[in-house]
Design a protein around this motif. Sequence first.
Motif, PDB file in Angstrom:
ATOM      1  N   SER A   1      24.999-109.421-121.634  1.00 54.41           N
ATOM      2  CA  SER A   1      24.070-108.832-122.600  1.00 54.41           C
ATOM      3  C   SER A   1      22.639-109.294-122.373  1.00 54.41           C
ATOM      4  O   SER A   1      21.691-108.630-122.798  1.00 54.41           O
TER       5      SER A   1
ATOM      6  N   MET B   1      27.182-100.621-123.651  1.00 50.57           N
ATOM      7  CA  MET B   1      28.418 -99.833-123.753  1.00 50.57           C
ATOM      8  C   MET B   1      29.496-100.377-122.823  1.00 50.57           C
ATOM      9  O   MET B   1      30.689-100.366-123.159  1.00 50.57           O
TER      10      MET B   1
ATOM     11  N   LYS C   1      30.913-103.341-124.491  1.00 53.83           N
ATOM     12  CA  LYS C   1      31.800-102.889-125.569  1.00 53.83           C
ATOM     13  C   LYS C   1      33.206-102.600-125.040  1.00 53.83           C
ATOM     14  O   LYS C   1      34.208-102.882-125.721  1.00 53.83           O
TER      15      LYS C   1
END
Length: 265
Positions: A71, A44, A47
Motif C-alpha cells: 500500500s 484493488m 483487496k
Amino acid sequence: GDVLGPALQTSTRATGSIDILSIVVQMIQMGDEGHNRNRAGTLMLLKEWLPSLITSGLASSDVSDVVSFVSGNDHFFLNLVMPACKLMTRAGNGVAGSTVVTTMARNGTDFGIQVSGCGEQWFTGPAQLADGLYLGSYGPADANPDIGDSAITETAGIGGFAMATAPAIVRFVGGTVPDAIATTRRMYDICVGENPRWALPIMDFRGTPTGIDATTVLRTGSLPQINTGMAGKVAGLGQIGAGLVTPPMECFVAAIDALAAAAPR
C-alpha cells in the motif's frame, strides 16, 4: 524479500486466479492510467490478497509489513500491468504485412520498437530525454535518456494513451488537464482501433486508442505519447522525476522500410 515473496505466494495460491485485466478495467474508471498512476489498481490488488493474508497463519507482524509495503508504493500494480500488456501485444505479433506496433522499449541509450509483420526484428533510434517535473533540486542535467520496459503499457493502449482518464497525473508528469485530454484524442489518430473494455468516462466511455499503426505515425507525423519516470544518469541515483516522452521517428521509418522490402513483388 524473505517475507514479501513467500507471503504473496501463499496468498495468491489461496485466493486462486486474480483477473489483472479486470482490475485495469476498473482502475481506468477511477483515475489511473496504468503507467505512472496505479493508485487505485494497487489498492484493488491488495483487496484481493487481504482475506487470504489474514487467514494464512503468518505472523501478524509479517502481514502488517506486507500490507504496508504494497500500500505504500502506488506503483506496485505496475509490476503486474506490464506483463499483462506484454501478453496482449505478444498475441498480435507475426501477422504478415501488419504495421501494428507490438513492442516499445528503451534501455537508456536506444529506443526500440517491433511491428507485427516483422516478428522479432527491432527497429531502433536514440532514446530521448523526457520533458516533465523533477524531484527536489534535480534538473535536466541530472537525467538519463528514457529507460525501461514500461512503455509496453502505451503499446497496449493505456498509459499515455489513457491520460484523459487520469487528470491528476499532470501534477506528476507536467502539463495541464486539457493537455491530457488532447493527448488521448491525438492517439486515436494513430491507432487502428479502440479497446471497448477499457472505457474512458471523460470520453463518454469511448475505448482507449489501441494498436499503434506505424504507417499512420509516418503519415501524420504524430508520435506515440509515453508517460515515463525519469532516472538519474548517475548509477544508484534512482528516479529523479517523471514526464512525457516520445519514440524517435527513425524507428517507424525503419520498420516501414523493412515491411516494404519484404512485401511480395
